[in-house]
Design a protein around this motif. Structure first.
Motif, PDB file in Angstrom:
ATOM      1  N   UNK A   1       0.623  -1.170   0.136  1.00  0.00           N
ATOM      2  CA  UNK A   1      -0.003  -0.030  -0.041  1.00  0.00           C
ATOM      3  C   UNK A   1       0.917   1.219  -0.118  1.00  0.00           C
ATOM      4  N   UNK A   2       1.793   1.319   0.643  1.00  0.00           N
ATOM      5  CA  UNK A   2       3.136   2.385   0.657  1.00  0.00           C
ATOM      6  C   UNK A   2       3.257   2.628  -0.727  1.00  0.00           C
ATOM      7  N   UNK A   3       3.701   1.658  -1.570  1.00  0.00           N
ATOM      8  CA  UNK A   3       4.015   1.535  -2.717  1.00  0.00           C
ATOM      9  C   UNK A   3       2.882   2.441  -3.853  1.00  0.00           C
ATOM     10  N   UNK A   4       1.528   1.863  -3.530  1.00  0.00           N
ATOM     11  CA  UNK A   4       0.552   2.352  -4.255  1.00  0.00           C
ATOM     12  C   UNK A   4       0.164   3.772  -3.895  1.00  0.00           C
ATOM     13  N   UNK A   5       0.563   4.306  -2.663  1.00  0.00           N
ATOM     14  CA  UNK A   5       0.148   5.560  -2.463  1.00  0.00           C
ATOM     15  C   UNK A   5       1.287   6.551  -2.901  1.00  0.00           C
ATOM     16  N   UNK A   6       2.275   6.101  -3.608  1.00  0.00           N
ATOM     17  CA  UNK A   6       3.233   7.031  -4.345  1.00  0.00           C
ATOM     18  C   UNK A   6       2.384   7.641  -5.456  1.00  0.00           C
ATOM     19  N   UNK A   7       1.019   7.131  -5.827  1.00  0.00           N
ATOM     20  CA  UNK A   7       0.467   7.823  -6.841  1.00  0.00           C
ATOM     21  C   UNK A   7      -0.800   8.399  -5.784  1.00  0.00           C
ATOM     22  N   UNK A   8      -0.786   9.768  -5.661  1.00  0.00           N
ATOM     23  CA  UNK A   8      -1.694  10.309  -4.448  1.00  0.00           C
ATOM     24  C   UNK A   8      -1.925  11.740  -4.915  1.00  0.00           C
ATOM     25  N   UNK A   9      -3.074  12.054  -4.357  1.00  0.00           N
ATOM     26  CA  UNK A   9      -3.476  13.641  -4.641  1.00  0.00           C
ATOM     27  C   UNK A   9      -3.640  14.182  -3.267  1.00  0.00           C
ATOM     28  N   UNK A  10      -2.934  15.208  -3.232  1.00  0.00           N
ATOM     29  CA  UNK A  10      -2.619  16.057  -2.054  1.00  0.00           C
ATOM     30  C   UNK A  10      -3.425  17.318  -2.194  1.00  0.00           C
ATOM     31  N   UNK A  11      -4.137  17.489  -1.290  1.00  0.00           N
ATOM     32  CA  UNK A  11      -5.143  18.822  -1.326  1.00  0.00           C
ATOM     33  C   UNK A  11      -4.712  19.691   0.115  1.00  0.00           C
ATOM     34  N   UNK A  12      -4.290  20.688   0.015  1.00  0.00           N
ATOM     35  CA  UNK A  12      -3.818  21.859   0.935  1.00  0.00           C
ATOM     36  C   UNK A  12      -5.268  22.758   1.432  1.00  0.00           C
TER      37      UNK A  12
END
Length: 350
Positions: free
Chosen positions: A67-78
């Motif tokens: 899962x850590x590897x999958x979450x390299x593809x993430x969307x970050x919203x500030x």
């Protein structure tokens, strides 16, 4: 502490605990089906035994690492915690329902419901596939592998309906055959799905620049899709082309001519087949460009893109005319996009 199986339907854990003592236990399950294994029951049991011998700590460590590897593809919203939670929830569900090298796609609702029976629709290519293509190309490739693996079934379907090339089913089962309930006309007439597949294929090449894949799998399938639209479109006396008697994404309108989204998606499919052929050193048929350039996309007197020929403001299931802006990118003028959005916002069935 012991575990007993009382009646083959439930397990019971028994034991005596002293005050202050803690106990941990893990439950392991596995699901295998006859499509993948000749003896799915035995294979399920083998997998459970395998996991139990590896132990909880190792399994969880490997699980979290994946899962850590999958979450390299993430969307970050500030600055918007709720939007961040929603975005990651959506990604979690996408990642949970796709698997690298599986050559399988994602059904509407994924594993969270059985209403669609695991069948594959246009939701896969048009809505679920694009974010995976940006964030995790290996998962996205499995989704288009699902279509390339079922080319023969699509060719057979086109032939039985009297068309050429490849015609994908509206509701595709595991074999790539039509699974729409017989009382729904979408299975016979919602043909834009075939163009949607071509759009996804072209986007995969643009993202990866994998020319070897394009030569072996992508372009041959796009050419078959172009053959379908060549046989599906009909020429009008003024030189334009129409696609008649379809159901668009607005499924309230059955058997209409020149549905905006269907025609626009077909335009893209024909254009992409031409571009892919050039890259692969193949000759594209001139008729592909002729049809693509001249497929009818109508406008009403108020300047709004017409949902389909003869549309006069009826309530619609969804505003597929607005999809010409996104995801198809055929309408790019901001004023036209705004005009279409404002008009159809009031027409969609709430």
């Amino acid at each position: 502490m012991t575990i007993r199986n009382e009646d083959q339907s439930k397990n019971t854990i028994e034991g005596a605990l002293k005050k202050g003592e803690t106990v941990k236990f893990s439950l392991v399950g596995s699901v295998c089906i006859s499509r993948d294994f000749n003896d799915p029951k035995s294979e399920s049991e083998r997998q459970v035994i395998y996991v139990s011998y590896l132990g909880t700590e190792r399994i969880l460590k490997e699980h979290f690492a994946l899962w850590e590897d999958l979450w390299k593809g993430d969307i970050e919203i500030e600055g918007d915690d709720e939007a961040q939670l929603v975005a990651r929830s959506a990604l979690f569900n996408l990642y949970s329902n796709a698997l690298e090298n599986s050559r399988l796609s994602i059904s509407p609702m994924g594993l969270s419901g059985t209403f669609y029976s695991g069948h594959i629709f246009w939701d896969s290519e048009i809505w679920m596939y694009p974010p995976l293509l940006f964030l995790n190309q290996s998962h996205a490739k499995s989704m288009i592998d699902y279509r390339t693996d079922r080319l023969k079934a699509a060719e057979n379907r086109a032939m039985t309906y009297g068309y050429k090339g490849a015609m994908f089913p509206w509701e595709s089962d595991d074999k790539g055959e039509e699974a729409t309930p017989i009382n729904a006309l979408t299975g016979q007439f919602e043909h834009h799905i075939t163009a949607d597949v071509a759009v996804a294929l072209w986007h995969y090449y643009n993202m990866t620049q994998d020319k070897d894949w394009l030569i072996k799998e992508g372009s041959p399938l796009m050419r078959k899709i172009a053959e379908f639209w060549t046989s599906r479109a009909s020429k009008n006396t003024n030189g334009s082309y129409s696609i008649r008697y379809v159901i668009g994404a607005d499924e309230y309108a059955e058997g209409v001519d020149d549905n905006a989204f269907t025609n626009a998606a077909a335009k893209k499919a024909l254009k992409y087949a031409t571009l892919a052929s050039a890259i692969c050193g193949k000759t594209a048929l001139h008729i592909w460009k002729e049809i693509s350039d001249n497929l009818v996309i109508g406008q009403m007197q108020n300047g709004v893109t017409q949902e389909y020929q003869g549309y006069k403001g009826e309530t619609i299931k969804q505003a597929d005319a607005n999809l010409l802006a996104y995801p198809l990118g055929i309408i790019t003028d901001p004023k036209q996009i705004k005009k279409d959005l404002e008009y159809y916002a009031a027409k969609v069935d709430q």
